[in-house]
Design a protein around this motif. Structure first.
Motif, PDB file in Angstrom:
ATOM      1  N   LEU A   1      -8.749   1.903  13.000  1.00  0.00           N
ATOM      2  CA  LEU A   1      -9.794   0.743  12.641  1.00  0.00           C
ATOM      3  C   LEU A   1     -10.556   0.692  13.724  1.00  0.00           C
ATOM      4  O   LEU A   1     -11.794   0.545  13.811  1.00  0.00           O
ATOM      5  N   GLU A   2     -10.110   0.193  14.728  1.00  0.00           N
ATOM      6  CA  GLU A   2     -10.671  -0.087  15.915  1.00  0.00           C
ATOM      7  C   GLU A   2      -9.909   0.209  17.364  1.00  0.00           C
ATOM      8  O   GLU A   2      -8.926  -0.077  17.596  1.00  0.00           O
TER       9      GLU A   2
ATOM     10  N   ASP B   1      -5.744  -5.602   5.863  1.00  0.00           N
ATOM     11  CA  ASP B   1      -5.883  -4.914   4.649  1.00  0.00           C
ATOM     12  C   ASP B   1      -6.787  -3.546   4.878  1.00  0.00           C
ATOM     13  O   ASP B   1      -6.728  -2.283   4.292  1.00  0.00           O
ATOM     14  N   ARG B   2      -7.943  -3.799   5.861  1.00  0.00           N
ATOM     15  CA  ARG B   2      -8.433  -2.498   6.144  1.00  0.00           C
ATOM     16  C   ARG B   2      -7.619  -1.780   6.820  1.00  0.00           C
ATOM     17  O   ARG B   2      -7.965  -0.336   6.875  1.00  0.00           O
TER      18      ARG B   2
ATOM     19  N   ARG C   1       0.995  -1.336   0.032  1.00  0.00           N
ATOM     20  CA  ARG C   1      -0.143   0.013   0.006  1.00  0.00           C
ATOM     21  C   ARG C   1       0.669   1.013   0.105  1.00  0.00           C
ATOM     22  O   ARG C   1       0.648   2.223  -0.626  1.00  0.00           O
TER      23      ARG C   1
ATOM     24  N   ARG D   1      -7.882  -9.808   5.889  1.00  0.00           N
ATOM     25  CA  ARG D   1      -8.873  -8.865   5.455  1.00  0.00           C
ATOM     26  C   ARG D   1      -8.813  -7.681   6.580  1.00  0.00           C
ATOM     27  O   ARG D   1      -8.879  -6.403   6.248  1.00  0.00           O
ATOM     28  N   LEU D   2      -8.710  -8.155   8.000  1.00  0.00           N
ATOM     29  CA  LEU D   2      -8.792  -7.027   8.843  1.00  0.00           C
ATOM     30  C   LEU D   2      -7.243  -6.063   8.805  1.00  0.00           C
ATOM     31  O   LEU D   2      -7.405  -4.808   8.870  1.00  0.00           O
TER      32      LEU D   2
ATOM     33  N   ASP E   1      -5.742   1.019   4.887  1.00  0.00           N
ATOM     34  CA  ASP E   1      -5.976   2.238   4.602  1.00  0.00           C
ATOM     35  C   ASP E   1      -6.196   3.254   5.693  1.00  0.00           C
ATOM     36  O   ASP E   1      -5.520   4.421   5.434  1.00  0.00           O
TER      37      ASP E   1
ATOM     38  N   CYS F   1      -3.955   2.896  13.419  1.00  0.00           N
ATOM     39  CA  CYS F   1      -4.730   2.940  12.139  1.00  0.00           C
ATOM     40  C   CYS F   1      -6.045   3.331  12.039  1.00  0.00           C
ATOM     41  O   CYS F   1      -6.486   3.824  11.062  1.00  0.00           O
TER      42      CYS F   1
END
Length: 158
Positions: free
Chosen positions: A116-117, A141-142, A24, A138-139, A145, A114
């Motif tokens: 995210l959470e 990868d998100r 990324r 998948r976690l 971002d 990040c």
């Protein structure tokens, strides 16, 4: 900016995170401005490639982590990196407990850093099957971002 991603053995979560983030970052406006590595708090797998299931899962998504080799978190990491980003709370606790005098690196949970959470953890897929490895990919990868967005902000790239 120098980031070190940390998990327990450096064969499942942190090498996948390193691979996803490398891909990324290379394709983003922060390319060339971020250094990335991964390590484990334990020494069981030093010198070994990532878990074959992590390699296979990442490859299914076009990310090659086969050339990575596990290493253990070192005292020098606390001065050579800006951030030590941990997969889970146990890793974060260990990273903070091992901090030597004069450590300048900050530490945080990876998913939290990040955006995210909040207080989120990346589950260890080691004892699981393909579904757990896919979930981790998948976690992460998100999370990538959010990492790119944060890096753009911290590096003043808008």
């Amino acid at each position: 900016m120098r980031l070190l991603i940390v998990c327990l053995g450096n064969i499942c979560r942190s090498p996948v995170a390193e691979g996803v983030l490398r891909a990324r970052i290379a394709a983003s406006s922060v390319a060339g401005q971020v250094e990335l590595d991964s390590a484990g708090t334990g020494d069981w797998h030093v010198g070994q490639p990532p878990d074959r299931r992590s390699i296979a899962n990442a490859a299914e998504h076009g990310v090659d982590i086969s050339g990575l080799r596990a290493r253990q978190l070192a005292a020098s990491d606390y001065t050579e990196f800006d951030w030590l980003l941990c997969a889970d709370r146990a890793n974060l606790r260990d990273v903070r407990a091992r901090a030597p005098r004069g450590a300048r690196a900050r530490s945080a949970l990876l998913l939290d850093w990040c955006g995210l959470e909040t207080e989120g953890e990346v589950p260890d897929p080691y004892t699981g099957g393909p579904a757990q490895f896919e979930h981790v990919f998948r976690l992460l990868d998100r999370a990538a971002d959010g990492a790119i967005a944060r890096l753009r902000e911290e590096l003043h790239l808008g």
